[in-house]
Enzyme design. Sequence first.
Site, PDB file in Angstrom:
ATOM      1  N   ASP A 278       0.911 -42.050 -40.432  1.00  0.00           N
ATOM      2  CA  ASP A 278       1.309 -40.967 -39.542  1.00  0.00           C
ATOM      3  C   ASP A 278       2.834 -40.878 -39.569  1.00  0.00           C
ATOM      4  O   ASP A 278       3.521 -41.876 -39.850  1.00  0.00           O
ATOM      5  CB  ASP A 278       0.814 -41.230 -38.116  1.00  0.00           C
ATOM      6  CG  ASP A 278       1.182 -40.099 -37.170  1.00  0.00           C
ATOM      7  OD1 ASP A 278       0.845 -38.938 -37.462  1.00  0.00           O
ATOM      8  OD2 ASP A 278       1.818 -40.374 -36.134  1.00  0.00           O
TER       9      ASP A 278
ATOM     10  N   GLU B 266       6.305 -39.076 -37.323  1.00  0.00           N
ATOM     11  CA  GLU B 266       6.850 -38.310 -36.196  1.00  0.00           C
ATOM     12  C   GLU B 266       8.079 -37.582 -36.714  1.00  0.00           C
ATOM     13  O   GLU B 266       8.807 -38.101 -37.581  1.00  0.00           O
ATOM     14  CB  GLU B 266       7.205 -39.222 -35.029  1.00  0.00           C
ATOM     15  CG  GLU B 266       6.033 -40.019 -34.460  1.00  0.00           C
ATOM     16  CD  GLU B 266       4.938 -39.158 -33.850  1.00  0.00           C
ATOM     17  OE1 GLU B 266       5.200 -37.956 -33.560  1.00  0.00           O
ATOM     18  OE2 GLU B 266       3.818 -39.662 -33.675  1.00  0.00           O
TER      19      GLU B 266
ATOM     20  N   GLU C 266      12.057 -31.058 -26.074  1.00  0.00           N
ATOM     21  CA  GLU C 266      10.604 -30.848 -26.003  1.00  0.00           C
ATOM     22  C   GLU C 266       9.855 -31.738 -26.986  1.00  0.00           C
ATOM     23  O   GLU C 266       8.703 -32.108 -26.745  1.00  0.00           O
ATOM     24  CB  GLU C 266      10.250 -29.374 -26.237  1.00  0.00           C
ATOM     25  CG  GLU C 266      10.727 -28.794 -27.549  1.00  0.00           C
ATOM     26  CD  GLU C 266      12.072 -28.095 -27.420  1.00  0.00           C
ATOM     27  OE1 GLU C 266      12.309 -27.160 -28.207  1.00  0.00           O
ATOM     28  OE2 GLU C 266      12.872 -28.478 -26.537  1.00  0.00           O
TER      29      GLU C 266
ATOM     30  N   HIS D 147       6.998 -37.710 -28.443  1.00  0.00           N
ATOM     31  CA  HIS D 147       6.981 -39.027 -29.091  1.00  0.00           C
ATOM     32  C   HIS D 147       7.993 -40.019 -28.527  1.00  0.00           C
ATOM     33  O   HIS D 147       7.972 -41.198 -28.899  1.00  0.00           O
ATOM     34  CB  HIS D 147       7.149 -38.912 -30.611  1.00  0.00           C
ATOM     35  CG  HIS D 147       8.334 -38.124 -31.075  1.00  0.00           C
ATOM     36  ND1 HIS D 147       9.615 -38.326 -30.618  1.00  0.00           N
ATOM     37  CD2 HIS D 147       8.414 -37.117 -32.003  1.00  0.00           C
ATOM     38  CE1 HIS D 147      10.443 -37.507 -31.242  1.00  0.00           C
ATOM     39  NE2 HIS D 147       9.733 -36.746 -32.076  1.00  0.00           N
TER      40      HIS D 147
ATOM     41  N   HIS E 278       3.027 -40.417 -28.366  1.00  0.00           N
ATOM     42  CA  HIS E 278       2.716 -40.520 -29.785  1.00  0.00           C
ATOM     43  C   HIS E 278       3.666 -41.523 -30.429  1.00  0.00           C
ATOM     44  O   HIS E 278       4.850 -41.564 -30.124  1.00  0.00           O
ATOM     45  CB  HIS E 278       2.890 -39.161 -30.467  1.00  0.00           C
ATOM     46  CG  HIS E 278       1.842 -38.169 -30.117  1.00  0.00           C
ATOM     47  ND1 HIS E 278       0.689 -38.019 -30.849  1.00  0.00           N
ATOM     48  CD2 HIS E 278       1.765 -37.286 -29.106  1.00  0.00           C
ATOM     49  CE1 HIS E 278      -0.054 -37.075 -30.301  1.00  0.00           C
ATOM     50  NE2 HIS E 278       0.573 -36.603 -29.250  1.00  0.00           N
TER      51      HIS E 278
ATOM     52  N   ASP F 183      -0.455 -44.654 -33.788  1.00  0.00           N
ATOM     53  CA  ASP F 183      -1.399 -43.608 -34.177  1.00  0.00           C
ATOM     54  C   ASP F 183      -2.113 -43.953 -35.485  1.00  0.00           C
ATOM     55  O   ASP F 183      -3.287 -43.631 -35.667  1.00  0.00           O
ATOM     56  CB  ASP F 183      -0.678 -42.268 -34.315  1.00  0.00           C
ATOM     57  CG  ASP F 183      -0.395 -41.622 -32.970  1.00  0.00           C
ATOM     58  OD1 ASP F 183      -0.736 -42.230 -31.938  1.00  0.00           O
ATOM     59  OD2 ASP F 183       0.181 -40.519 -32.944  1.00  0.00           O
TER      60      ASP F 183
END
Length: 245
Positions: free
Chosen positions: A7, A9, A52, A57, A158, A163
């Site tokens: 994963d 971010e 935002e 995360h 997150h 994840d």
Amino acid sequence: MRQIIMDTETTGIDPKDGHRIVEIGAVEMVNRRFTGRTYHQYINPERHIDAEVVAIHGIDDEKVANEPVFAQIADEFWAFIEGAELVIHNAPFDVGFMDHEFGRLNKQRSGAPLGPVREHCRVLDTLTMARELHPGQRNSLDALCKRYDIDNGHRVLHGALLDSEILADVYLAMTGGQTALTLDAATSSEEQQADSSNEGLSVQRLTLTPGQLRVIRPSAQEHAAHQAKCQAHKLNWFEERDHNA
């Protein structure tokens, strides 16, 4: 087969708008077994991270200010994923960002360029898989955890490595291996037929190491009852054989 469940971010939605990767997390499986090898790296994206996105995360400018830029970790990361099957939830998003990052570098390894990812790795999108298994239903990672009874209570924000670990459990549950599956009793024949969609599966990840599995031996009475039942089955088999001869 070597698989990397992974994963990323990022600073935003689209790399075409200048957004970059800020975290990579990945776990390795070989023949559907966890090897213990992981890859985790925070990355300085060389740009501002909007508020935002930080709310999703938890990675802000200060957290990655002293982390390496992607160019500094590209070779190590590429060596970890090259030649593997990448298992990713919503793969086009992550692969798009990885291709963008590698493309910016124009680097080579053993005479070949780093990327595009799909030219060097197989890619399996678990979101596409989930939509095929559960059409018309929510198939986010959180929704799949709930559906397969996988504990993700520690997932407040997150995080790429967290994840990836959760996705590994979800992937194994969806593909029916390396997990302990208990089928809940259906309340009707219709529910039993619907079980083919895996809705009734309760999943618990096995973490026992060799020697930890408890062996419960039968009592003398249980052993005698078992032997008597085996003998009865043996006599019935001989009777049926003689009758059909």
